[in-house]
Design a protein around this motif. Structure first.
Motif, mmCIF file in Angstrom:
data_model
loop_
_atom_site.group_PDB
_atom_site.id
_atom_site.type_symbol
_atom_site.label_atom_id
_atom_site.label_comp_id
_atom_site.label_asym_id
_atom_site.label_seq_id
_atom_site.Cartn_x
_atom_site.Cartn_y
_atom_site.Cartn_z
ATOM 1 N N CYS A 202 -5.512 -4.611 -5.982
ATOM 2 C CA CYS A 202 -5.171 -4.820 -4.567
ATOM 3 C C CYS A 202 -5.607 -6.207 -4.094
ATOM 4 C CB CYS A 202 -5.849 -3.761 -3.707
ATOM 5 S SG CYS A 202 -5.437 -2.099 -4.238
ATOM 6 N N LEU B 161 -4.963 5.491 -8.384
ATOM 7 C CA LEU B 161 -5.070 6.025 -7.019
ATOM 8 C C LEU B 161 -3.830 6.857 -6.703
ATOM 9 C CD1 LEU B 161 -6.407 3.001 -4.898
ATOM 10 C CD2 LEU B 161 -7.556 5.194 -5.291
ATOM 11 N N LEU C 125 -5.815 5.938 0.296
ATOM 12 C CA LEU C 125 -6.865 5.267 1.073
ATOM 13 C C LEU C 125 -6.283 4.476 2.243
ATOM 14 C CD1 LEU C 125 -9.069 4.008 -1.913
ATOM 15 C CD2 LEU C 125 -9.668 5.788 -0.262
ATOM 16 N N TYR C 126 -4.999 4.634 2.480
ATOM 17 C CA TYR C 126 -4.345 3.843 3.535
ATOM 18 C C TYR C 126 -4.403 4.587 4.864
ATOM 19 C CZ TYR C 126 -0.842 0.947 5.855
ATOM 20 O OH TYR C 126 -0.194 0.098 6.715
ATOM 21 N N CYS D 80 -6.083 -0.652 4.893
ATOM 22 C CA CYS D 80 -6.903 -0.080 3.812
ATOM 23 C C CYS D 80 -8.239 0.413 4.380
ATOM 24 C CB CYS D 80 -7.170 -1.124 2.734
ATOM 25 S SG CYS D 80 -8.158 -0.458 1.380
ATOM 26 N N CYS E 298 -0.748 4.888 -0.069
ATOM 27 C CA CYS E 298 -1.937 5.110 -0.897
ATOM 28 C C CYS E 298 -2.848 6.096 -0.167
ATOM 29 C CB CYS E 298 -2.645 3.757 -1.081
ATOM 30 S SG CYS E 298 -4.292 3.865 -1.793
ATOM 31 N N CYS F 29 0.845 -1.202 0.000
ATOM 32 C CA CYS F 29 0.000 0.000 0.000
ATOM 33 C C CYS F 29 0.876 1.247 0.000
ATOM 34 C CB CYS F 29 -0.934 0.011 1.205
ATOM 35 S SG CYS F 29 -2.082 -1.369 1.208
#
Ligand code: SF4
Ligand code: SF4
Length: 291
Positions: free
Chosen positions: A96, A63, A79-80, A86, A77, A25
């Motif tokens: 992913c 992303l 969104l991490y 995640c 990322c 990630c």
């Protein structure tokens, strides 16, 4: 040097139990198809436009990896979350779900592979070898990939439909041989672009109809969404063609159809150079046959 791709069979046993260190990630590349973007936006209670602007780049196809750096100085990322991993695990994209495995489609058959000479997890998560190894087929079952693979395959068909339209506009609209070859040169240029350049080169209106189409259907399975999207894209090109008064406008519409096809191809992780070369070869075959 280009990474080697190692093909894997369904029964192959590999170190596929994740250590949950979140290495993949960070500093990675995660592509999204439009249905996946819509799903993630919905989970995050955002409009697709707001989700695209906040969490993605390259027009909504990738992303962003703009979060905190890990010990390898790789950014996380968008969104991490350090606390939970995640933040959108339930709707994470196919890339992913599959990692460290990749999926490619060749001659209508899908195949799984991993990149590089050594298994991708070994470098930053060496403890993966202490955890249970799994058969690829069992790993895939656990990742609940059916809808996401369906979406990837369905979008591949959408790209083929758009490229078919580009081909029809090239061959069946009374363009001269020279005009056809100039148009093909444009396709060639598009195929040689990086994802960044391809999206920078594309008009915002087209990027938006591809990555954030306004489609209000149930997102839980991808088929309705992608069917409606396919129709929307075909209608868009049809309207552009209907408005075309001059050959220049027809050529422009033909290039746009190929551009749209390649953009969606990029979003599903296909090799756009190979695809553009395939369509150019097909076009040249038909042109030479006519002459
Ligand atoms: S690199 Fe492999 S082991 Fe490490 S977090 Fe990612 S999937 Fe898990
Ligand atoms: S979407 Fe989730 S699983 Fe995928 S890279 Fe981002 S944080 Fe990791």
């Amino acid at each position: 040097m280009l990474n080697q791709r190692q093909k894997i069979t369904a029964t192959e046993v590999l170190p596929l139990t994740c250590t949950r260190e979140g290495s993949c990630c960070h500093g990675n590349q995660v592509l999204l198809n439009p249905w996946e973007l819509a799903l993630l936006a919905s989970q995050n209670k955002l409009t697709t436009k707001d989700f695209k602007n906040t969490f993605t780049e390259d027009g909504g196809i990738r992303l962003k990896f703009n979060g905190k750096e890990n010990k390898y100085l790789k950014k996380s990322c968008s969104l991490y979350s350090e606390e939970i991993g995640c933040s959108s695990h339930e709707n994470r994209p196919l890339a992913c779900r599959l990692f460290p495995i990749g999926r490619q489609i060749q001659e209508n058959k899908s195949a799984y592979f991993f990149e590089g000479e050594q298994f991708p997890c070994f470098k930053e998560c060496p403890n993966v070898t202490n955890l249970k190894s799994l058969k690829l087929e069992d790993y895939l079952k656990g990742q609940k990939i059916n809808n996401h693979e369906y979406a990837q395959d369905a979008y591949l068909e959408v790209t083929q439909n758009l490229a078919d339209i580009a081909l029809t506009l090239l061959l069946d609209t009374n363009l001269t041989n020279e005009e056809q070859r100039e148009t093909i040169q444009n396709w060639k240029d598009l195929g040689g672009f990086s994802l960044e350049k391809l999206t920078q080169n594309t008009a915002e209106e087209i990027i938006n109809i591809i990555t954030i189409p306004e489609i209000n259907v149930n997102l839980s399975s991808p088929n309705q969404f992608i069917e409606a999207h396919n129709e929307m894209l075909q209608l868009y090109i049809q309207k552009k063609y209907n408005k075309s008064q001059t050959k220049k406008e027809i050529i422009n519409t033909c290039i746009k159809a190929m551009e749209m096809s390649l953009l969606i191809s990029a979003a599903i992780g296909a090799n756009i150079l190979e695809l553009s070369e395939h369509w150019i070869k097909t076009a040249l075959f038909h042109i030479d046959k006519k002459n």
